[in-house]
Design an enzyme around this catalytic site. Structure first.
Site, PDB file in Angstrom:
ATOM      1  N   HIS A 125       0.814  -1.225   0.000  1.00 56.63           N
ATOM      2  CA  HIS A 125       0.000   0.000   0.000  1.00 56.63           C
ATOM      3  C   HIS A 125       0.848   1.275   0.000  1.00 56.63           C
ATOM      4  O   HIS A 125       0.306   2.363  -0.246  1.00 56.63           O
ATOM      5  CB  HIS A 125      -0.923   0.037   1.219  1.00 56.63           C
ATOM      6  CG  HIS A 125      -1.990  -0.998   1.209  1.00 56.63           C
ATOM      7  ND1 HIS A 125      -2.823  -1.194   0.128  1.00 56.63           N
ATOM      8  CD2 HIS A 125      -2.367  -1.922   2.146  1.00 56.63           C
ATOM      9  CE1 HIS A 125      -3.665  -2.186   0.393  1.00 56.63           C
ATOM     10  NE2 HIS A 125      -3.409  -2.643   1.604  1.00 56.63           N
ATOM     11  N   ASP A 161      -3.279 -10.532  -2.318  1.00 54.49           N
ATOM     12  CA  ASP A 161      -3.823  -9.958  -1.097  1.00 54.49           C
ATOM     13  C   ASP A 161      -5.269  -9.523  -1.351  1.00 54.49           C
ATOM     14  O   ASP A 161      -5.613  -9.103  -2.467  1.00 54.49           O
ATOM     15  CB  ASP A 161      -2.981  -8.764  -0.686  1.00 54.49           C
ATOM     16  CG  ASP A 161      -3.279  -8.255   0.711  1.00 54.49           C
ATOM     17  OD1 ASP A 161      -2.488  -8.525   1.622  1.00 54.49           O
ATOM     18  OD2 ASP A 161      -4.296  -7.547   0.880  1.00 54.49           O
ATOM     19  N   HIS A 163      -6.691  -6.925  -0.371  1.00 56.60           N
ATOM     20  CA  HIS A 163      -6.712  -5.489  -0.607  1.00 56.60           C
ATOM     21  C   HIS A 163      -5.824  -5.162  -1.803  1.00 56.60           C
ATOM     22  O   HIS A 163      -4.714  -5.674  -1.927  1.00 56.60           O
ATOM     23  CB  HIS A 163      -6.221  -4.720   0.619  1.00 56.60           C
ATOM     24  CG  HIS A 163      -6.998  -5.005   1.863  1.00 56.60           C
ATOM     25  ND1 HIS A 163      -6.597  -5.940   2.799  1.00 56.60           N
ATOM     26  CD2 HIS A 163      -8.164  -4.482   2.322  1.00 56.60           C
ATOM     27  CE1 HIS A 163      -7.481  -5.982   3.787  1.00 56.60           C
ATOM     28  NE2 HIS A 163      -8.443  -5.104   3.513  1.00 56.60           N
ATOM     29  N   ASP A 244      -5.286 -12.568   3.510  1.00 57.33           N
ATOM     30  CA  ASP A 244      -6.500 -12.026   4.099  1.00 57.33           C
ATOM     31  C   ASP A 244      -7.740 -12.258   3.238  1.00 57.33           C
ATOM     32  O   ASP A 244      -8.824 -11.783   3.584  1.00 57.33           O
ATOM     33  CB  ASP A 244      -6.350 -10.543   4.435  1.00 57.33           C
ATOM     34  CG  ASP A 244      -5.514  -9.773   3.446  1.00 57.33           C
ATOM     35  OD1 ASP A 244      -5.185 -10.323   2.373  1.00 57.33           O
ATOM     36  OD2 ASP A 244      -5.174  -8.609   3.720  1.00 57.33           O
TER      37      ASP A 244
END
Length: 325
Positions: A125, A161, A163, A244
């Site tokens: 990120h 991931d 996200h 996740d």
């Protein structure tokens, strides 16, 4: 099959507040996974320290200087709503970079075909000038830049991931020599990753709706992600390995099971075997349910090290009380 596991004792010293999902307990759980007998034959190293100058490959000096300023003498400082920096955080950042760069050297020297780096804090990120989403520097982007400097012309980054890796996409958005391919839940933090975000023709996003299980995930990989990587013909595959998307994770809503991570890993290994001499380097990103993280990493690492997939992975003991209590 020769695999390398790089662990990061210094990663335990990056401190976040009590109850924060991105905690040192994540690495503690993985250390239990790595002690399982089925992983006894994997080559191992502890993460070395890479100087912060390596972060300048993707972040401006003013940004790194800002992180130094934000680092407290004691305790921790809050950067944004969920991102923290503590006294030892930059040490953890440097050993996370060191793990990735050491893995790159080992794979390029053909001492190992692939490597998994169990590191924190995560990185995907972190944009060029903005820490966010638990991330301080973009570790996988740094590894990709150094790989380019070592003569690799086409770098594929695959991000599973839950996200979207907005930072990695941001850094390579106009670099046609780096492919970024991502499956991720959408809508969800950070809000990027739409199909029409294509960069210089090098960005491939396959957003998944909440509740997506392994069946729809596999379709997205078969239709979007795997063809893109194959057509790109990479010299190496780097993986932002977040766990996740597991059905138990508290920060998202996909319904993957451990064997789904093994399936993705196997498909990437198939491409690597045909396109880039089996070279894969995987770096840990997210995964915030400790059981889901442990089991997902075990499935991923088992595939990297032993080529175990599908029903054959059932021999791995995932019993919570026996191994993960």
């Amino acid at each position: 099959m020769s695999s390398l596991l790089i662990t990061q004792p210094h990663g335990l010293e990056h401190v976040t507040p009590p109850g924060h999902p991105e905690s040192a307990d994540r690495l503690r759980r993985l250390n239990k996974v790595f002690a399982l007998p089925q992983f006894a034959d994997i080559d191992r190293k502890e993460a070395a320290c890479a100087g912060l100058e390596f972060a300048l490959e993707v972040h401006p000096k003013a940004y790194i200087d800002q992180l130094k300023t934000l680092r407290p003498v004691e305790g921790m400082s809050q950067i944004d709503g969920d991102t923290y920096i503590s006294k030892e955080s930059l040490g953890a950042v440097m050993t996370a970079m060191g793990a990735g760069l050491d893995a790159l050297d080992e794979v390029l020297a053909e001492r190992n075909q692939n490597a998994f780096c169990a590191i924190r804090p995560p990185g995907h990120h972190a944009e060029r000038e903005a820490p966010m989403g638990f991330c301080l520097v973009n570790t996988i982007a740094i590894v990709a830049r150094i790989a380019q400097q070592k003569g690799l012309e086409r770098i594929a980054i695959v991000d599973f991931d839950v996200h979207h890796g907005n930072g990695t996409q941001d850094i390579f958005y106009h670099d046609k020599n780096v492919l970024y391919a991502s499956t991720h839940q959408m809508p969800l933090f950070p809000g990027t990753g739409a199909k029409n975000e294509t960069g210089a023709g090098n960005i491939f996003n396959a957003p998944l709706r909440e509740g997506t299980d392994g069946t729809d995930m596999k379709q997205a990989y078969k239709e979007v992600i795997l063809p893109a990587i194959n057509n790109f013909n990479p010299d190496i595959i780097l993986v932002s390995a977040g766990f996740d998307a597991d059905y138990r994770d508290p920060l998202a809503g996909l319904n993957w099971v451990p064997n789904d991570f093994a399936w993705i890993t196997g498909k990437l290994m198939d491409i690597a075997g045909k396109r880039c001499d089996d070279r894969i380097i995987s770096l840990l990103e997210g995964g915030y349910d400790l059981d889901g993280l442990g089991q997902g990493v075990a499935a991923h690492l088992s595939m990297l090290a032993h080529g175990v997939s599908g029903p054959a992975i059932d021999h791995i003991r995932f019993d919570q009380e026996e191994h993960f209590g």
